[in-house]
Enzyme design. Structure first.
Site, mmCIF file in Angstrom:
data_model
loop_
_atom_site.group_PDB
_atom_site.id
_atom_site.type_symbol
_atom_site.label_atom_id
_atom_site.label_comp_id
_atom_site.label_asym_id
_atom_site.label_seq_id
_atom_site.Cartn_x
_atom_site.Cartn_y
_atom_site.Cartn_z
ATOM 1 N N LYS A 1 -11.534 13.479 -16.834
ATOM 2 C CA LYS A 1 -11.074 12.369 -15.982
ATOM 3 C C LYS A 1 -9.561 12.175 -16.115
ATOM 4 O O LYS A 1 -8.899 11.785 -15.147
ATOM 5 C CB LYS A 1 -11.814 11.075 -16.330
ATOM 6 C CG LYS A 1 -13.300 11.084 -15.965
ATOM 7 C CD LYS A 1 -13.554 11.356 -14.507
ATOM 8 C CE LYS A 1 -15.012 11.113 -14.122
ATOM 9 N NZ LYS A 1 -15.317 11.648 -12.772
ATOM 10 N N TYR B 1 -18.447 9.857 -24.411
ATOM 11 C CA TYR B 1 -17.904 10.301 -23.118
ATOM 12 C C TYR B 1 -17.140 11.617 -23.296
ATOM 13 O O TYR B 1 -17.107 12.468 -22.408
ATOM 14 C CB TYR B 1 -17.030 9.202 -22.500
ATOM 15 C CG TYR B 1 -16.883 9.343 -21.000
ATOM 16 C CD1 TYR B 1 -17.987 9.203 -20.162
ATOM 17 C CD2 TYR B 1 -15.654 9.615 -20.411
ATOM 18 C CE1 TYR B 1 -17.863 9.331 -18.783
ATOM 19 C CE2 TYR B 1 -15.522 9.745 -19.040
ATOM 20 C CZ TYR B 1 -16.633 9.601 -18.234
ATOM 21 O OH TYR B 1 -16.501 9.731 -16.869
HETATM 22 P P1 NAD Z 1 -24.475 11.548 -9.451
HETATM 23 O O1 NAD Z 1 -25.217 12.416 -10.397
HETATM 24 O O2 NAD Z 1 -25.256 10.818 -8.448
HETATM 25 O O3 NAD Z 1 -23.340 12.371 -8.712
HETATM 26 C C1 NAD Z 1 -22.709 13.514 -9.254
HETATM 27 C C2 NAD Z 1 -22.671 14.519 -8.123
HETATM 28 O O4 NAD Z 1 -21.921 15.689 -8.485
HETATM 29 C C3 NAD Z 1 -24.076 15.017 -7.748
HETATM 30 O O5 NAD Z 1 -24.314 14.759 -6.378
HETATM 31 C C4 NAD Z 1 -24.006 16.509 -8.006
HETATM 32 O O6 NAD Z 1 -24.789 17.265 -7.080
HETATM 33 C C5 NAD Z 1 -22.526 16.737 -7.769
HETATM 34 N N1 NAD Z 1 -22.067 18.035 -8.245
HETATM 35 C C6 NAD Z 1 -22.116 18.534 -9.511
HETATM 36 N N2 NAD Z 1 -21.626 19.791 -9.508
HETATM 37 C C7 NAD Z 1 -21.248 20.078 -8.228
HETATM 38 C C8 NAD Z 1 -20.669 21.193 -7.580
HETATM 39 N N3 NAD Z 1 -20.359 22.320 -8.239
HETATM 40 N N4 NAD Z 1 -20.424 21.134 -6.235
HETATM 41 C C9 NAD Z 1 -20.737 20.026 -5.531
HETATM 42 N N5 NAD Z 1 -21.279 18.927 -6.091
HETATM 43 C C10 NAD Z 1 -21.537 18.956 -7.415
HETATM 44 O O7 NAD Z 1 -23.643 10.537 -10.377
HETATM 45 P P2 NAD Z 1 -22.498 9.472 -10.022
HETATM 46 O O8 NAD Z 1 -22.428 8.583 -11.190
HETATM 47 O O9 NAD Z 1 -22.702 8.892 -8.672
HETATM 48 O O10 NAD Z 1 -21.186 10.365 -10.060
HETATM 49 C C11 NAD Z 1 -20.239 10.408 -8.996
HETATM 50 C C12 NAD Z 1 -18.837 10.326 -9.567
HETATM 51 O O11 NAD Z 1 -18.612 9.002 -10.054
HETATM 52 C C13 NAD Z 1 -18.553 11.261 -10.726
HETATM 53 O O12 NAD Z 1 -17.224 11.753 -10.614
HETATM 54 C C14 NAD Z 1 -18.661 10.333 -11.913
HETATM 55 O O13 NAD Z 1 -17.954 10.796 -13.043
HETATM 56 C C15 NAD Z 1 -18.030 9.101 -11.331
HETATM 57 N N6 NAD Z 1 -18.253 7.866 -12.078
HETATM 58 C C16 NAD Z 1 -19.514 7.490 -12.412
HETATM 59 C C17 NAD Z 1 -19.700 6.318 -13.126
HETATM 60 C C18 NAD Z 1 -21.078 5.887 -13.542
HETATM 61 O O14 NAD Z 1 -21.193 5.077 -14.465
HETATM 62 N N7 NAD Z 1 -22.124 6.355 -12.909
HETATM 63 C C19 NAD Z 1 -18.604 5.521 -13.480
HETATM 64 C C20 NAD Z 1 -17.336 5.930 -13.107
HETATM 65 C C21 NAD Z 1 -17.168 7.104 -12.399
#
Ligand code: NAD
Length: 255
Positions: free
Chosen positions: A162, A155
């Site tokens: 984060k 990570y």
């Molecule tokens: P995802 O890839 O579907 O979403 C990430 C989003 O960030 C995408 O829609 C992408 O277009 C957007 N993005 C990246 N750069 C950008 C920019 N400059 N301007 C606007 N948008 C931008 O993946 P996800 O897992 O749904 O991620 C969403 C959030 O959840 C993130 O913060 C991620 O760290 C967090 N998260 C994910 C998990 C997991 O296991 N998937 C767990 C905990 C937290």
């Protein structure tokens, strides 16, 4: 209809697997009039076929959260169409794939700045743009992960991002509270999304999480969507500056 007459801006839908999409569906189900912020044409193409799953057609607004002009234009458009904003969901993160495997010590300054800029600073940018539209108070929510406080293999720099994001939540909450704007982070357990697929060893992460979590399974994206709905809704009106876990009880487990 928990969100009747409420409006929301959800940033970060990339496709049907996105956490932001699950959040958008939960908010829409309870009556929120939504604006969906998307990064570019590729995301727009993936989002358009999904819209029939929503009760109310959302506004679709292009928004590169790292570009001040783009953020300004996006929130101007949201303000003009929605009048005011009740909630903002920031579900945005990015790091170079090579920085999500191997040794954290080897992260380049460019990779470090990129990860923190996109994944942590953009909460400031969006919150600042949303604040003047939250004329009746509001709720700002971001998505985080346990890698902020524990060293989780692969990570790496995203854990540091984060940690910055969660700290930012506390500062923003302390500043915006006087306008009845709440700011929280929802810490989700691992979910197979586009962003998560960039993390080395995701399958191991999911397996170990399911084995060790108190509920003996992984959390679902729908559960994260519902927890986000709660944090966006008036039901959570006494909660701000917090990190709330939707992780099937992984974090509390010891040996
Ligand atoms: P995802 O890839 O579907 O979403 C990430 C989003 O960030 C995408 O829609 C992408 O277009 C957007 N993005 C990246 N750069 C950008 C920019 N400059 N301007 C606007 N948008 C931008 O993946 P996800 O897992 O749904 O991620 C969403 C959030 O959840 C993130 O913060 C991620 O760290 C967090 N998260 C994910 C998990 C997991 O296991 N998937 C767990 C905990 C937290």
């Amino acid at each position: 209809m928990l969100m009747k007459d409420k409006t929301g801006f959800v940033a970060g839908v990339a496709n049907h697997r996105s956490i932001a999409w699950a959040v958008a569906k939960a908010l829409d189900r309870e009556g929120t009039q939504l604006a969906l912020g998307y990064l570019g044409e590729r995301e727009l193409e993936a989002i358009e076929p999904l819209l029939e799953q929503l009760q109310t057609r959302p506004l679709l607004i292009q928004c590169d959260a790292t570009n001040e002009d783009s953020v300004g234009a996006a929130f101007d458009a949201a303000g003009k169409q929605l009048g005011h904003l009740d909630c903002l969901v920031h579900a945005i993160a990015f790091a170079n794939r090579e920085d999500l495997a191997g040794r954290f010590a080897d992260t380049s300054i460019e990779g470090y700045q990129l990860a923190l800029g996109v994944s942590a600073y953009t909460l400031n940018a969006l919150a600042r743009a949303a604040e003047p539209l939250m004329t009746e108070g509001g709720s700002i929510l971001t998505l985080t992960y346990l890698g902020s406080e524990r060293a989780i293999r692969n990570y790496n720099v995203m854990g540091v991002a984060k940690a910055a994001l969660e700290s930012g939540v506390r500062y923003l909450a302390s500043e915006m509270g006087e306008h009845n704007i709440r700011v929280n982070a929802l810490s989700a357990g691992p979910i197979r999304t586009l962003a998560a697929r960039g993390i080395g060893g995701l399958n191991d992460m999911l397996r170990v999480h399911a084995e060790r979590a108190a509920l003996k399974r992984n959390n679902t994206v729908e559960e994260v969507g519902d927890a986000a709905l709660f944090l966006c809704s008036p039901l959570s009106r006494g909660i701000t500056g917090g990190v709330i876990y939707c992780d099937a009880g992984y974090r509390i487990m010891g040996l």
